[in-house]
Design a protein around this motif. Structure first.
Motif, PDB file in Angstrom:
ATOM      1  N   ASP A   1       0.822  -1.207   0.000  1.00 38.56           N
ATOM      2  CA  ASP A   1       0.000   0.000   0.000  1.00 38.56           C
ATOM      3  C   ASP A   1       0.861   1.263   0.000  1.00 38.56           C
ATOM      4  OD1 ASP A   1      -2.405  -1.267  -0.236  1.00 38.56           O
ATOM      5  OD2 ASP A   1      -2.912  -1.192   1.899  1.00 38.56           O
TER       6      ASP A   1
ATOM      7  N   GLN B   1       1.925   1.672  -3.539  1.00 33.36           N
ATOM      8  CA  GLN B   1       0.861   2.050  -4.468  1.00 33.36           C
ATOM      9  C   GLN B   1       0.411   3.501  -4.325  1.00 33.36           C
ATOM     10  OE1 GLN B   1      -2.190  -0.941  -5.762  1.00 33.36           O
ATOM     11  NE2 GLN B   1      -1.825  -1.729  -3.712  1.00 33.36           N
TER      12      GLN B   1
ATOM     13  N   ASP C   1      -5.110   0.192  -8.628  1.00 37.24           N
ATOM     14  CA  ASP C   1      -5.392   0.794  -9.926  1.00 37.24           C
ATOM     15  C   ASP C   1      -5.408  -0.307 -10.986  1.00 37.24           C
ATOM     16  OD1 ASP C   1      -5.591   2.201 -12.263  1.00 37.24           O
ATOM     17  OD2 ASP C   1      -4.108   3.721 -11.706  1.00 37.24           O
TER      18      ASP C   1
ATOM     19  N   LEU D   1      -3.705  -5.092  -6.291  1.00 36.02           N
ATOM     20  CA  LEU D   1      -3.424  -3.899  -7.075  1.00 36.02           C
ATOM     21  C   LEU D   1      -4.670  -3.009  -7.094  1.00 36.02           C
ATOM     22  CD1 LEU D   1      -1.025  -2.845  -8.755  1.00 36.02           C
ATOM     23  CD2 LEU D   1      -2.036  -3.976 -10.743  1.00 36.02           C
TER      24      LEU D   1
ATOM     25  N   LEU E   1       5.037   0.915 -11.311  1.00 33.78           N
ATOM     26  CA  LEU E   1       4.553   2.001 -10.456  1.00 33.78           C
ATOM     27  C   LEU E   1       5.695   2.949 -10.122  1.00 33.78           C
ATOM     28  CD1 LEU E   1       2.429  -0.152  -7.958  1.00 33.78           C
ATOM     29  CD2 LEU E   1       1.528   1.379  -9.718  1.00 33.78           C
TER      30      LEU E   1
ATOM     31  N   TRP F   1      -3.300  -0.673 -14.356  1.00 34.87           N
ATOM     32  CA  TRP F   1      -1.917  -1.150 -14.420  1.00 34.87           C
ATOM     33  C   TRP F   1      -1.853  -2.614 -14.821  1.00 34.87           C
ATOM     34  CZ3 TRP F   1       1.904   2.039 -14.850  1.00 34.87           C
ATOM     35  CH2 TRP F   1       1.824   3.302 -14.276  1.00 34.87           C
TER      36      TRP F   1
ATOM     37  N   ALA G   1       7.599  -1.830  -6.848  1.00 37.89           N
ATOM     38  CA  ALA G   1       7.149  -0.752  -7.733  1.00 37.89           C
ATOM     39  C   ALA G   1       7.539  -1.050  -9.174  1.00 37.89           C
ATOM     40  CB  ALA G   1       7.740   0.577  -7.280  1.00 37.89           C
TER      41      ALA G   1
ATOM     42  N   SER H   1       1.290   6.675  -4.116  1.00 34.46           N
ATOM     43  CA  SER H   1       2.487   7.490  -4.333  1.00 34.46           C
ATOM     44  C   SER H   1       2.250   8.977  -4.089  1.00 34.46           C
ATOM     45  CB  SER H   1       3.006   7.265  -5.756  1.00 34.46           C
ATOM     46  OG  SER H   1       1.989   7.536  -6.695  1.00 34.46           O
TER      47      SER H   1
END
Length: 334
Positions: A202, A205, A325, A323, A271, A328, A266, A207
């Motif tokens: 988390d 993710q 989003d 995940l 990411l 992605w 990442a 960012s």
């Protein structure tokens, strides 16, 4: 290698369903897995079950309906399941493995990590079962890696001490048992908090917020599927060779700090990682951790035992269901 048993199955035919009795093959090699509801235990159960073993898993709070519900502190219950099932192998995955929890609940942790392990070893010896006790790299202080099985342990925290005392209790009660020391684990988690590796996802993710990541402690993240394979290979080797016993080490071979793991995660999911901040100071909060407790795995490798999943491949397989989003996923998997 197999026996036959009757099993009731529901058969659907046009207009009705009927209950029929069918013969099913039951593998003759029997394995009992403690802590089968946990991250490692689930992988160990699956590995044996898919490789021609009759596997029975036991757990406590999350056991039913899939596994047997057994309180490992109940010596009568432990005696009964072992004597009823008569396993050839027992893989003891159950433990309190969170260092900070052990520090705050030392008596309960000692009961599970030490007393229950010693009793399990005694019961295993009583039926001639080969016990594999899962231990940790935290039995070492991390000042002079890599560590061989013969190196003198010196745990820095209570978790490492209880696991080391558990090793001693196992081998004192069952000289034919095995101790398998392993490092930090990750794998197909049911929730991110199940692993000290996956729990970082988390922070990776999201960012929009900077995140401090430890860049001091050197870790060797290890996939539970690989540990499960090692357990099965060790069990099968022992069934061929009774001299296979004592202490063994297994570990992934990619050295990473938590910061480096987070950056690798990442990268695996395309990411951004610029919001991750490496902290190079020794952590001052929580139980003491060894700086670098790298395990030398050559003893198992010389027996032809071992499997290693590359971290980026393993972590991608473990984390993609979490995940956030979904866009992605197109770039990661297609």
């Amino acid at each position: 290698m197999v026996g036959r048993e009757k099993e009731l199955k529901i058969r659907f035919v046009p207009g009705r369903c009927e209950l029929v009795e069918e013969d099913v093959d039951i593998p003759s090699r029997r394995v009992l897995i403690t802590g089968a509801t946990g991250l490692l235990g689930r992988a160990v159960f699956k590995e044996f079950n898919e490789n021609n073993w009759n596997a029975v898993g036991c757990g406590y709070r999350r056991a039913q309906p899939r596994f047997e519900q057994i309180n490992l502190l109940d010596s009568v219950a432990v005696h009964d399941i072992i004597h009823d099932f008569q396993p050839h192998v027992i893989v003891h995955c159950a433990a309190e493995r969170r260092p900070d929890v052990v520090e705050s609940q030392p008596d309960a942790a000692s009961q599970l990590n030490v007393a229950a392990s010693g009793n399990l070893a005694k019961e295993a010896a009583g039926v001639g079962a080969f016990l594999i006790y899962i231990s940790t790299d935290y039995v070492f202080d991390g000042t002079s890696p890599p560590y061989k099985e013969t190196d003198v342990p010196n745990p820095l925290n209570l978790y490492g001490k209880t696991k080391l005392d558990g090793e001693k209790a196992v081998l004192e009660n069952n000289g034919d048992a095995a101790v398998l020391r392993i490092p930090v684990l990750y794998g197909e988690v049911e929730r991110l908090e199940e692993s000290a590796v996956t729990v970082m996802f988390d922070k990776v993710q999201f960012s929009n917020k900077s995140a401090n990541m430890d860049h001091w402690q050197q870790r060797f993240p290890t996939n539970v599927k690989d540990v499960a394979t090692v357990c099965r290979q060790l069990a099968e080797k022992r069934m061929q060779d009774p001299s296979v016993k004592g202490t063994f080490h297994w570990s992934g071979n990619e050295q990473m700090t938590k910061y480096e793991m987070a950056c690798a995660i990442a990268d695996a999911f395309n990411l951004p990682s610029s919001h991750l901040r490496p902290i190079t100071d020794c952590p001052v909060v929580g139980a003491l951790r060894p700086r670098n407790a790298q395990l030398d795995c050559s003893k198992l490798e010389m027996l032809g035992i071992g499997q290693r999943t590359p971290f980026r491949a393993g972590i991608k397989e473990s984390l993609w269901p979490f995940l956030v989003d979904k866009r992605w996923r197109q770039t990661v998997f297609h």
